[in-house]
Design a protein around this motif. Structure first.
Motif, PDB file in Angstrom:
ATOM      1  N   LEU A 192       0.894  -1.227  -0.096  1.00  0.00           N
ATOM      2  CA  LEU A 192      -0.039  -0.011   0.061  1.00  0.00           C
ATOM      3  C   LEU A 192       0.800   1.118  -0.048  1.00  0.00           C
ATOM      4  CD1 LEU A 192      -3.153   0.648   0.222  1.00  0.00           C
ATOM      5  CD2 LEU A 192      -2.841   1.182   2.412  1.00  0.00           C
ATOM      6  N   PRO A 193       1.020   1.750  -1.095  1.00  0.00           N
ATOM      7  CA  PRO A 193       1.911   3.006  -1.214  1.00  0.00           C
ATOM      8  C   PRO A 193       1.344   4.368  -0.327  1.00  0.00           C
ATOM      9  CG  PRO A 193       0.967   2.796  -3.250  1.00  0.00           C
ATOM     10  CD  PRO A 193       0.338   1.693  -2.580  1.00  0.00           C
ATOM     11  N   PRO A 194       2.208   5.209   0.142  1.00  0.00           N
ATOM     12  CA  PRO A 194       1.707   6.149   0.796  1.00  0.00           C
ATOM     13  C   PRO A 194       1.192   7.247  -0.028  1.00  0.00           C
ATOM     14  CG  PRO A 194       4.213   6.321   0.492  1.00  0.00           C
ATOM     15  CD  PRO A 194       3.679   4.864   0.186  1.00  0.00           C
ATOM     16  N   PRO A 195       0.134   8.006   0.561  1.00  0.00           N
ATOM     17  CA  PRO A 195      -0.240   8.359   1.731  1.00  0.00           C
ATOM     18  C   PRO A 195      -1.428   7.077   2.333  1.00  0.00           C
ATOM     19  CG  PRO A 195      -1.313   9.776   0.758  1.00  0.00           C
ATOM     20  CD  PRO A 195      -0.548   9.202  -0.341  1.00  0.00           C
ATOM     21  N   TRP A 196      -1.383   6.761   3.519  1.00  0.00           N
ATOM     22  CA  TRP A 196      -1.925   5.686   4.208  1.00  0.00           C
ATOM     23  C   TRP A 196      -3.249   6.455   4.833  1.00  0.00           C
ATOM     24  CZ3 TRP A 196       3.415   5.366   5.861  1.00  0.00           C
ATOM     25  CH2 TRP A 196       4.015   4.462   4.901  1.00  0.00           C
ATOM     26  N   THR A 197      -4.034   6.948   3.913  1.00  0.00           N
ATOM     27  CA  THR A 197      -5.267   7.500   4.316  1.00  0.00           C
ATOM     28  C   THR A 197      -6.442   6.448   4.168  1.00  0.00           C
ATOM     29  OG1 THR A 197      -5.752   8.303   2.169  1.00  0.00           O
ATOM     30  CG2 THR A 197      -4.404   9.882   3.587  1.00  0.00           C
ATOM     31  N   GLY A 198      -7.599   6.815   4.885  1.00  0.00           N
ATOM     32  CA  GLY A 198      -8.408   6.240   4.842  1.00  0.00           C
ATOM     33  C   GLY A 198      -9.147   5.817   3.438  1.00  0.00           C
ATOM     34  N   ILE A 199      -9.193   7.001   2.555  1.00  0.00           N
ATOM     35  CA  ILE A 199      -9.744   6.616   1.362  1.00  0.00           C
ATOM     36  C   ILE A 199      -8.717   5.836   0.494  1.00  0.00           C
ATOM     37  CG2 ILE A 199      -9.822   7.875  -0.890  1.00  0.00           C
ATOM     38  CD1 ILE A 199     -10.815  10.382   0.823  1.00  0.00           C
ATOM     39  N   ALA A 200      -7.372   5.973   0.765  1.00  0.00           N
ATOM     40  CA  ALA A 200      -6.489   5.069   0.123  1.00  0.00           C
ATOM     41  C   ALA A 200      -6.551   3.435   0.570  1.00  0.00           C
ATOM     42  CB  ALA A 200      -4.989   5.474   0.296  1.00  0.00           C
ATOM     43  N   ILE A 201      -6.745   3.406   1.616  1.00  0.00           N
ATOM     44  CA  ILE A 201      -7.127   2.019   2.178  1.00  0.00           C
ATOM     45  C   ILE A 201      -8.261   1.410   1.560  1.00  0.00           C
ATOM     46  CG2 ILE A 201      -7.696   0.594   4.397  1.00  0.00           C
ATOM     47  CD1 ILE A 201      -5.956   2.697   5.937  1.00  0.00           C
ATOM     48  N   ALA A 202      -9.547   2.185   1.649  1.00  0.00           N
ATOM     49  CA  ALA A 202     -10.635   1.943   0.971  1.00  0.00           C
ATOM     50  C   ALA A 202     -10.425   1.522  -0.351  1.00  0.00           C
ATOM     51  CB  ALA A 202     -11.894   2.840   1.288  1.00  0.00           C
ATOM     52  N   ASP A 203      -9.673   2.404  -1.083  1.00  0.00           N
ATOM     53  CA  ASP A 203      -9.576   2.065  -2.634  1.00  0.00           C
ATOM     54  C   ASP A 203      -8.580   0.853  -2.905  1.00  0.00           C
ATOM     55  OD1 ASP A 203      -9.439   3.037  -5.500  1.00  0.00           O
ATOM     56  OD2 ASP A 203      -7.348   3.025  -4.966  1.00  0.00           O
ATOM     57  N   GLY A 204      -7.737   0.674  -2.045  1.00  0.00           N
ATOM     58  CA  GLY A 204      -6.869  -0.785  -2.089  1.00  0.00           C
ATOM     59  C   GLY A 204      -7.868  -1.923  -1.867  1.00  0.00           C
ATOM     60  N   ILE A 205      -8.772  -1.843  -0.828  1.00  0.00           N
ATOM     61  CA  ILE A 205      -9.676  -3.166  -0.456  1.00  0.00           C
ATOM     62  C   ILE A 205     -10.588  -3.152  -1.432  1.00  0.00           C
ATOM     63  CG2 ILE A 205     -11.322  -3.719   1.025  1.00  0.00           C
ATOM     64  CD1 ILE A 205     -10.014  -2.277   3.157  1.00  0.00           C
ATOM     65  N   PHE A 206     -11.358  -1.998  -2.127  1.00  0.00           N
ATOM     66  CA  PHE A 206     -12.054  -2.405  -3.331  1.00  0.00           C
ATOM     67  C   PHE A 206     -11.627  -2.850  -4.498  1.00  0.00           C
ATOM     68  CE2 PHE A 206     -15.201  -1.039  -6.460  1.00  0.00           C
ATOM     69  CZ  PHE A 206     -16.281  -1.746  -5.630  1.00  0.00           C
ATOM     70  N   LYS A 207     -10.207  -2.566  -4.750  1.00  0.00           N
ATOM     71  CA  LYS A 207      -9.633  -3.165  -6.107  1.00  0.00           C
ATOM     72  C   LYS A 207      -9.222  -4.568  -5.686  1.00  0.00           C
ATOM     73  CE  LYS A 207      -7.056   1.040  -7.520  1.00  0.00           C
ATOM     74  NZ  LYS A 207      -5.905   1.710  -7.679  1.00  0.00           N
ATOM     75  N   CYS A 208      -8.909  -4.971  -4.463  1.00  0.00           N
ATOM     76  CA  CYS A 208      -8.727  -6.640  -4.253  1.00  0.00           C
ATOM     77  C   CYS A 208      -9.935  -7.249  -4.417  1.00  0.00           C
ATOM     78  CB  CYS A 208      -8.133  -6.558  -2.957  1.00  0.00           C
ATOM     79  SG  CYS A 208      -6.385  -6.043  -2.609  1.00  0.00           S
ATOM     80  N   ILE A 233     -13.783   2.275   6.233  1.00  0.00           N
ATOM     81  CA  ILE A 233     -15.066   1.715   6.537  1.00  0.00           C
ATOM     82  C   ILE A 233     -16.340   2.477   6.173  1.00  0.00           C
ATOM     83  CG2 ILE A 233     -16.867   0.684   8.133  1.00  0.00           C
ATOM     84  CD1 ILE A 233     -14.227  -1.096   7.333  1.00  0.00           C
ATOM     85  N   LYS A 234     -15.957   3.764   6.190  1.00  0.00           N
ATOM     86  CA  LYS A 234     -17.395   4.640   5.962  1.00  0.00           C
ATOM     87  C   LYS A 234     -17.447   5.031   4.477  1.00  0.00           C
ATOM     88  CE  LYS A 234     -18.815   9.442   6.480  1.00  0.00           C
ATOM     89  NZ  LYS A 234     -18.511  10.749   7.307  1.00  0.00           N
ATOM     90  N   VAL A 235     -16.098   5.018   3.980  1.00  0.00           N
ATOM     91  CA  VAL A 235     -16.316   5.039   2.460  1.00  0.00           C
ATOM     92  C   VAL A 235     -16.901   3.784   1.708  1.00  0.00           C
ATOM     93  CG1 VAL A 235     -14.831   5.185   0.051  1.00  0.00           C
ATOM     94  CG2 VAL A 235     -14.431   6.643   2.473  1.00  0.00           C
ATOM     95  N   LEU A 236     -16.395   2.619   2.205  1.00  0.00           N
ATOM     96  CA  LEU A 236     -16.793   1.373   1.638  1.00  0.00           C
ATOM     97  C   LEU A 236     -18.190   1.053   1.805  1.00  0.00           C
ATOM     98  CD1 LEU A 236     -13.780  -0.991   2.518  1.00  0.00           C
ATOM     99  CD2 LEU A 236     -14.603  -0.361   0.262  1.00  0.00           C
TER     100      LEU A 236
END
Length: 611
Positions: A192-208, A233-236
């Motif tokens: 997971l490349p930086p920045p490790w924001t909530g939106i980046a985490i949600a985007d990474g999960i959805f791509k997987c 979690i809110k974004v997802l």
């Protein structure tokens, strides 16, 4: 004479550089200044032979495979070399090593992988190819399996590799299959490349999820209590609500990790004796460094002037009191962190036990314990002050507990008014969730009925024509058509109206999944609901366990591994371990390796004695 001596080398150079000019052999090769040029070795056969000189001075060609020596013809012919290579068994065996065959997942025809080795076997290249083959083969099998799953619960967490200075995200899927067996798979272990924001985490999960084709099958996501996870979690949740795939309005979608909450509670309590813990830790390190120190532990303070971390008698008393408090947390942690990840119906009783202990110890006469436990209780109320609906619904679906468990637990955990309100909330969510499963089941029934013809009588005529197993399939369709009237009492009412199941024998050995499997024909809709609820992980332990494996894979010697290779190794290892039923072993404690030591105790007059 000087002219002749100076001109002779020039003549020799001229003759030597002139092609085709030679002198007669006078029998002394070393003294003959005029030599014939050697013929270039242009045949490919020479690549598998090397020229050797025998003790008698004879030159021969030695095969690099079988070490057989052949005569070198004066004409430079390599016919004998090619003839030998065509018959050399060692060479044939070496050539076979360049081709490794693996069976494909779809048929019995082997697939041959020919690495670009340039005639040389490269073990590192083969390791990479084998890892890639195992990963892709097992991934195809898992992708086919996930197509048969209706709902999947997820756990996710982040981990920083100290050797690579990279952040990785692990995504683990949990579900119960048609045989009522709890399944857990590591789906992704990605950078997971930086920045490790909530939106980046949600985007990474959805791509997987899109890569696996399960973005419309997600039931819940379990995460720890980091702020970035709350945003993710809110974004997802907003994205999934658009497609209308979340049950019960998404009330169960966000699951907070119980193990993380318990850890936060314990850390707040241990902070009160941090200096004592440090002294004990340093004492253990100092004493274990020498066997002689371990044997004289009770008197090490008197005999060793270099020992400065000796806890006082008051410190030992505080530690003993704290251990009594931590016993409850220890039991809950062992259950939560077990290797055979437990189903979600087991956690409400553990949380209730922790709450009862905190309430009791918060009124202790000992000021030290009272201050420490009240601080722990504040952290407990922060996360579990409100009713945990998922934990309560899962406990109700345990046939040993049903609604009786919240009637027993809520008065212990909440005030009288809060307990009644929480009971109503849990009951409403339970019936709302069951209603959605009933509607989904009716949709499947209507879809089946639309494929049949007539009003039921036509189905009977059609059954009369069909023979064997197909007749029973058509009869099931006929029942779906004619038995559309709902019973007067729902499956949930029937389940709750029956008495709690009483175990025979060991109470802890009861398996709720096996009970639901045996009663799935009696409660077809409710059993499907129980199968998906009980699979929800209450902790992220399953994902965090992947990080311990990751730290072993990405050690200081493998810090140059690419993120794609790391994912292949970790995921492929997890899938193969699950496929072969291999579990991670636990180290067993052996009593014979333990050395019993006697601690100093205080006698009645205040002097120290060995007890």
């Amino acid at each position: 004479m000087e002219v002749n001596s100076l001109s002779t080398p020039a003549i020799h150079d001229t003759i030597t550089d002139t092609p085709g000019i030679s002198s007669p052999d006078n029998g002394d090769e070393n003294q003959n200044p005029i030599q014939k040029q050697k013929r270039a070795k242009t045949s490919v056969a020479w690549s598998e032979f090397k020229e050797v000189v025998l003790p008698n001075g004879t030159k021969k060609a030695e095969c690099i495979h079988c070490k057989v020596k052949l005569i070198i013809n004066a004409t430079g012919s390599t016919t004998q070399f090619n003839r030998h290579l065509s018959r050399c068994l060692r060479r044939k065996a070496s050539m076979r090593q360049q081709h490794i065959s693996f069976p494909t997942a779809g048929n019995n025809v082997p697939t041959t992988i020919l690495p670009a080795l340039s005639g040389k076997f490269d073990m590192s290249k083969m390791r990479e190819l084998i890892a890639h083959w195992v990963y892709e083969s097992e991934k195809a099998k898992l992708k086919t399996l996930l197509k048969t799953v209706t709902k999947i619960s997820l756990t996710t967490d982040l981990w920083n590799s100290g050797n690579q200075k990279m952040e990785y995200m692990v995504l683990t899927g949990h579900w119960i299959d048609s045989t009522w067996r709890l399944n857990r798979r590591i789906l992704n272990f990605v950078r997971l490349p930086p920045p490790w924001t909530g939106i980046a985490i949600a985007d990474g999960i959805f791509k997987c999820l899109m890569g696996w084709g399960i973005e419309n099958k997600i039931y819940t996501i379990s995460v720890d209590n980091a702020l970035s996870n709350d945003v993710a979690i809110k974004v997802l949740k907003e994205n999934f609500e658009v497609s209308g795939k979340l049950l019960c309005g998404g009330k169960l979608f966000h699951v907070r990790c119980c193990a993380h909450i318990l850890n936060l509670i314990v850390q707040d309590g241990l902070h009160q004796i941090r200096h004592i813990i440090d002294d004990i830790y340093e004492s253990v390190l100092y004493i274990n460094s020498s066997e002689s120190r371990l044997k004289v532990f009770p008197r090490v303070k008197e005999r060793d002037i270099n020992y400065h971390n000796n806890p006082s008698d008051e410190d030992w008393e505080k530690v003993e009191k704290v251990c009594e408090v931590l016993k409850v947390f220890s039991g809950s942690t062992k259950l939560i962190s077990g290797s055979d990840y437990p189903t979600s119906n087991l956690f409400l009783k553990e949380v209730c036990a922790v709450k009862c202990m905190l309430d009791s110890k918060s009124e202790s006469e000992d000021e030290f314990i009272r201050v420490m436990v009240r601080k722990m209780k504040q952290k407990f109320d922060k996360y579990w002050g409100e009713c945990n609906v998922l934990m309560s619904v899962a406990a109700i679906l345990d046939p040993r507990l049903k609604m009786r468990v919240i009637q027993w637990a809520f008065p212990k955990m909440y005030s009288e008014a809060e307990g009644r309100a929480n009971m109503v909330t849990v009951r409403d969510v339970l019936y709302e969730l069951y209603g959605e499963y009933v509607q989904a089941n009716q949709g499947v029934t209507i879809a089946r009925a639309s494929t049949s013809q007539g009003d039921g009588h036509g189905a009977i005529d059609e059954v009369a024509v069909v023979e064997g197993a197909k007749a029973w399939d058509d009869f099931s369709t006929f029942l779906d058509v004619v038995e559309t009237v709902e019973p007067s009492q729902s499956e949930l009412d029937c389940y709750l109206g029956e008495g709690c199941h009483k175990c025979v024998g060991d109470h802890d050995s009861f398996d709720a999944l096996q009970w639901w499997k045996a009663n799935s024909t009696k409660f077809p809709v409710l059993s499907r609901m129980a199968r998906e609820i009980l699979a929800i992980p209450i902790t992220t332990v399953a994902s965090e366990s992947a990080f311990s494996a990751g730290s072993r894979v990405i050690d200081s010697y493998r810090a140059s591994l690419s993120p794609a290779t790391v994912e292949m190794l970790l995921c492929g290892c997890d899938w193969c371990r699950t496929l072969n039923g291999v579990k991670k072993g636990c180290k067993k404690e052996e009593d014979e390796n333990h050395l019993e030591i006697q601690l100093p105790v205080l006698s009645g007059d205040g002097s120290q004695q060995i007890g």
